[in-house]
Enzyme design. Structure first.
Site, PDB file in Angstrom:
ATOM      1  CB  SER A  14      -0.948  -0.046   1.195  1.00 48.02           C
ATOM      2  OG  SER A  14      -1.899   0.977   1.147  1.00 48.02           O
ATOM      3  CG  ASP A  66      -2.863   4.105  -1.325  1.00 50.64           C
ATOM      4  OD1 ASP A  66      -3.613   3.985  -2.311  1.00 50.64           O
ATOM      5  OD2 ASP A  66      -2.958   3.374  -0.320  1.00 50.64           O
ATOM      6  CG  ASP A  84      -2.966  -0.654  -2.233  1.00 49.48           C
ATOM      7  OD1 ASP A  84      -3.072   0.536  -1.874  1.00 49.48           O
ATOM      8  OD2 ASP A  84      -3.497  -1.593  -1.613  1.00 49.48           O
ATOM      9  CG  ASP A 110      -6.161   0.776  -0.498  1.00 54.15           C
ATOM     10  OD1 ASP A 110      -5.376   1.753  -0.487  1.00 54.15           O
ATOM     11  OD2 ASP A 110      -6.143  -0.123   0.357  1.00 54.15           O
TER      12      ASP A 110
END
Length: 451
Positions: free
Chosen positions: A108, A245, A247, A249
């Site tokens: 992440s 960010d 990843d 999400d």
């Protein structure tokens, strides 16, 4: 310490998180998730288990995703390798392809040396704690070792990105024509798919942070570093900046003047818009206890109830699933729109935010003005007994500050889940007042809970 944290298994790649661990974790996942009712029904029909595997672009993801795929295939699971895509795309593809489960290799918003393994159940939902615990126990259990034609196959998920883009575009209530968007993709998983989707939706797009080299993910860019995005929006005279960010999400935004619009403000805008078109289930927004007091005030003014949960998007998701609610999220930019996603989706959130600008013909600053952001001061008090927050003296001090602030502020004390640490958060009409109360309460915590 348990292997699974609040969002899967995460740690230093080749430190805690080795190829061997990734392989064994995948094999244990095949054992546990291959035992469910739906999995047994598939086996009875002569169909093999299928899993979607994807990753963000950090360099260690190459060997970790390969190890995960090997572990699954060696356990008789067919693997669809989706390559580099966002975490929410992985969750969507699991449901869209009717796969039995899926694995996302990502850390992440963490720096490049870290990595993580997130496991999703059938339907693209996050695993309950009890299932993660079963997988952890299965690391020491007997593994599946099929031979011959019963071993799994690893194939490229060729149209993974196209499916996801079409899904996002199909969710939009309005096109984005006429709006200049600056996208910060954090040199992460959204670098390819986010610019394509915003352009297809009609926006004029300028892209930064979209040159991943495996080592630069989240490095000075993305939702945790908004300065470059804000400067670019102002310099180019763009209408809005959207930051993901690593990843993708999460979604945070900046308006045309470079002011940050956080997850609370984004949720406020979307909640009011969804209520107007009858899409906000039970006129309820789900948010954590860390959401700003201004969000509560704004929602109350628009006839929207705020249901509070503990900190963490998994708790928001649990409450949304239990009540069937359609919108929830966190101040950090994890926003969940359950009509279209099973997890926080930064692309989906950003698209719908900009769509509201286009539909209402308003600037982001005008939309965000429906919520007044109360100054929020957070003090981390270290080296104290985190289990002592119910101490009588501490609670007396909290009650005194709460009474003094009245309806113009609030106090929250929260024990850290991992450190000898208590977090003191105070909101008030001014930062000076919030700071004074936070410092005073922090001193009480130090005196009363010292180790």
């Amino acid at each position: 310490m348990p292997l699974f944290g609040t969002d899967g298994v995460r740690g230093l790649a080749n430190g805690l998180l080795t190829a061997e661990l990734a392989l064994h974790l995948a094999q244990a996942t095949a054992v546990v998730l291959g035992q469910g009712r739906s999995a047994e029904a598939r086996k009875a029909q002569g169909r093999r288990l299928t899993a979607v595997v994807a990753r963000d672009p950090r360099v260690s993801g190459e060997f970790l995703a390969a190890a995960v795929a090997a572990g699954l295939a060696s356990s008789g699971v067919d693997v669809l390798d989706a390559g580099v895509i966002p975490t929410p795309a992985t969750a969507f593809l699991i449901a869209d392809h009717d796969a039995d489960f899926g694995v996302m290799v990502s850390a992440s918003h963490n720096p490049a040396p870290d990595n993580g393994i997130k496991i999703f159940a059938r339907g693209g939902t996050k695993l309950p704690d009890v299932v993660e615990q079963r997988i952890e126990r299965a690391l020491d259990a007997e593994r599946l070792q099929p031979t011959g034609a019963d071993v799994g196959r690893i194939r490229r998920f060729a149209d993974a990105e196209d499916r996801y883009v079409l899904h996002l575009l199909g969710s939009l209530p309005h096109r984005l024509d006429g709006i200049h968007v600056v996208l910060d993709c954090a040199h992460g998983a959204a670098a390819g798919v986010s610019p394509e989707t915003f352009k297809d939706a009609g926006a004029q797009v300028t892209v930064i942070g979209a040159d991943p080299d495996g080592l630069n993910i989240n490095d000075g860019v993305g939702s945790t570093h908004l300065d470059v995005l804000a400067e670019t929006v102002v310099r180019l005279g763009a209408d809005v900046g959207i930051a993901h960010d690593g990843d993708a999400d999460r979604c945070l935004a900046v308006d045309a003047a470079g002011n940050v619009v956080d997850g609370d403000q984004i949720m406020a805008i979307l909640a009011v818009a969804m209520k107007e078109r009858g899409a906000l289930v039970d006129d309820t927004l789900v948010a954590t206890v860390m959401s700003n007091l201004g969000l509560h005030r704004a929602m109350q003014a628009h006839g929207i109830r705020v249901l509070q949960t503990g900190v963490g998007d998994r708790y928001v998701l649990e409450a949304m699933n239990e009540g069937g609610y359609s919108l929830g999220g966190e101040q950090s930019g994890h926003v969940i729109m359950s009509e279209f996603a099973t997890t926080g989706d930064g692309l989906l959130t950003g698209l719908h935010l900009v769509a509201e600008m286009a539909r209402q013909k308003k600037t982001l600053a005008e939309l965000a003005s429906l919520m007044t952001v109360y100054p929020q001061v957070l003090v981390n008090v270290r080296g104290v007994d985190r289990d002592g927050v119910d101490d009588h003296g501490v609670q007396e001090a909290v009650a005194a500050s709460t009474a003094e602030l009245g309806e113009s502020g609030r106090v929250l004390l929260r024990a850290s889940g991992t450190e000898p640490l208590v977090r003191v958060m105070v909101e008030a009409a001014s930062e000076e007042v919030a700071r004074a109360h936070a410092d005073r309460l922090a001193e009480v915590v130090r005196e009363r809970l010292a180790l």
